[in-house]
Write an enzyme that holds these catalytic residues in place. Structure first.
Site, PDB file in Angstrom:
ATOM      1  N   LYS A   1     -12.178   0.276   4.816  1.00 48.35           N
ATOM      2  CA  LYS A   1     -12.470  -0.499   3.614  1.00 48.35           C
ATOM      3  C   LYS A   1     -13.592  -1.508   3.885  1.00 48.35           C
ATOM      4  O   LYS A   1     -14.698  -1.102   4.158  1.00 48.35           O
ATOM      5  CB  LYS A   1     -11.177  -1.167   3.123  1.00 48.35           C
ATOM      6  CG  LYS A   1      -9.941  -0.239   3.144  1.00 48.35           C
ATOM      7  CD  LYS A   1     -10.064   0.950   2.212  1.00 48.35           C
ATOM      8  CE  LYS A   1      -8.997   2.013   2.408  1.00 48.35           C
ATOM      9  NZ  LYS A   1      -7.627   1.558   2.392  1.00 48.35           N
TER      10      LYS A   1
ATOM     11  N   TYR B   1       0.841  -1.189   0.000  1.00 48.49           N
ATOM     12  CA  TYR B   1       0.000   0.000   0.000  1.00 48.49           C
ATOM     13  C   TYR B   1       0.885   1.253   0.000  1.00 48.49           C
ATOM     14  O   TYR B   1       1.816   1.348   0.804  1.00 48.49           O
ATOM     15  CB  TYR B   1      -0.908  -0.021   1.234  1.00 48.49           C
ATOM     16  CG  TYR B   1      -1.782   1.200   1.353  1.00 48.49           C
ATOM     17  CD1 TYR B   1      -2.820   1.415   0.438  1.00 48.49           C
ATOM     18  CD2 TYR B   1      -1.575   2.141   2.344  1.00 48.49           C
ATOM     19  CE1 TYR B   1      -3.623   2.540   0.534  1.00 48.49           C
ATOM     20  CE2 TYR B   1      -2.384   3.271   2.444  1.00 48.49           C
ATOM     21  CZ  TYR B   1      -3.393   3.464   1.539  1.00 48.49           C
ATOM     22  OH  TYR B   1      -4.184   4.576   1.632  1.00 48.49           O
TER      23      TYR B   1
END
Ligand code: PLP
Length: 384
Positions: free
Chosen positions: A200, A103
């Protein structure tokens, strides 16, 4: 029924929460309070100040710990604040070995924040866990794993990483944001810490920014709580309530994410304008066997590149969809798409990014829980 005997869906709905003792409210109240009255000095009901402890956050922390098969949960103002907490467990001179396909925000906090405080990072292709060995020395304190990786959907063998970490007295932390506890439980595979961007899939409705850490080890948990309370990057009562509500349908949403993900991946794979499709459910995915052994299904995250590999083609595609929306983030009920090279991974130098496959025409999809037929039709017309 004891929490540990519950199946996943029952835990997602019931773990950590109980009807409010004062009123019987079945949903956890939003305890929108910073402080708590004391009968006498130090004589309170377990809550003294909301940075340290808040009943709504408390319920959420217990709930997230339970669905990860962990004992101790801690929630933070964002996924990055959770990662920040893990890194603050270490001292100048300590070394951390991380996945190279990572990420973008994690790469950024490693390189531009914690390197300044004397931590040293190594970025390693962990698809072969043995590669980690080359970077281990007496200063190695942490192995940081993301699986599936973002955005290349590589799978890393968590059990193999856990063995290496144990052999060298290092901790293993796994960013489980993409898989969610519905698909994968890193603590069961030997990890010491699980990290989530609750923003998320756990939150699931694109309405909260939040992070979480889960551990089974009391000493590690104590450190996490010490830093959580000292640094103060905690999550608010209202957001804790929204995340709790989101998690109650995690298992249902994930079933549909996986179902739709499979249909979209197969459609893309058969399309003449699509070059590569990255999804761990394909039998010819290089780490499919590992994925099968450590995940229950393959999720709704898919990356693909367009034939010819032109930036303009990717940009044109991203303008043409009607259902898929162009946005950062993932894991919500609605389908989203992103362009890693210029969005999530812009912080990673072009050379480094292309080495791991993040080319200019790469598009990342977060397949939502709409009707699969509509999603496929939308992609088909945009590719046309
Ligand atoms: C989004 C994300 C993060 C960071 O979480 P925030 O909630 O945005 O701070 C970390 N890891 C992964 C895999 C992510 O997708």
């Amino acid at each position: 029924m004891k929490e540990k005997d519950m199946k996943f869906g029952t835990k997602a709905i019931h773990a950590g929460v109980a009807p409010d003792e004062a009123t019987g409210a079945i949903m956890t109240p939003i305890y929108q309070t910073s402080t708590y009255v004391q009968d006498g000095v130090g004589n309170h009901k377990g809550y003294a100040y909301s940075r340290s402890k808040n009943p709504t956050r408390d319920a959420l922390e217990k709930n997230i710990a339970a669905i990860e098969n962990g004992k101790f949960g801690a929630c933070f103002g964002s996924g990055m604040a959770a990662i920040d907490c893990v890194l603050k467990m270490f001292k100048p001179g300590d070394e951390i070995i991380s996945t190279n396909d990572l990420y973008g925000g994690s790469f950024r906090i490693f390189k531009t924040v914690f390197e300044n405080y004397g931590l040293k990072f190594h970025f390693v292709d962990m698809q072969d866990a043995a590669n980690i060995q080359n970077y281990i020395n007496e200063n190695t304190k942490l192995i940081w794993v993301e699986s599936p990786t973002n955005p290349m959907m590589n799978i890393i063998d968590i059990e193999a990483c856990a063995r290496i970490a144990k052999n060298h007295n290092a901790l293993l932390a796994v960013d489980n944001t993409f898989a969610t506890p519905y698909l994968q439980n890193p603590l069961d595979l030997g990890a010491d810490i699980v990290m989530h961007s609750v923003t998320k899939y756990l939150g699931g409705h694109s309405d909260v920014v939040m992070g979480a850490l889960v551990s089974n080890d009391e000493a590690i948990a104590k450190e996490i709580y010490r830093i959580q309370n000292s640094s103060g990057a905690v999550t608010a009562p209202m957001d804790s309530f929204l995340a709790l509500r989101g998690i109650k349908t995690l298992h249902l949403r994930m079933q549909r994410h996986c179902e739709n993900g499979r249909k979209v991946a197969q459609f893309l794979k058969s399309h003449p304008k699509v070059d590569k499709v990255y999804w761990p459910g394909f039998e010819d995915h290089p780490n499919h066997e590992v994925a099968k052994s450590q995940m229950r299904d393959f999720g709704g995250m898919i990356s693909f590149s367009i034939v010819g590999n032109q930036l303009e083609d990717a940009f044109a595609f991203l303008k043409k969809t009607n259902v898929f929306a162009l946005a950062e983030s993932l894991g919500g009920v609605e389908s989203l798409m992103g362009h890693p090279a210029t969005m999530t991974h812009a912080a990673i130098p072009k050379e480094e990014r292309e080495k791991s496959g993040v080319v200019d025409s790469l598009i990342r999809l977060s397949v939502g829980i709409e009707d699969a037929e509509d999603l496929v039709a939308d992609l088909a017309q945009a590719l046309r």
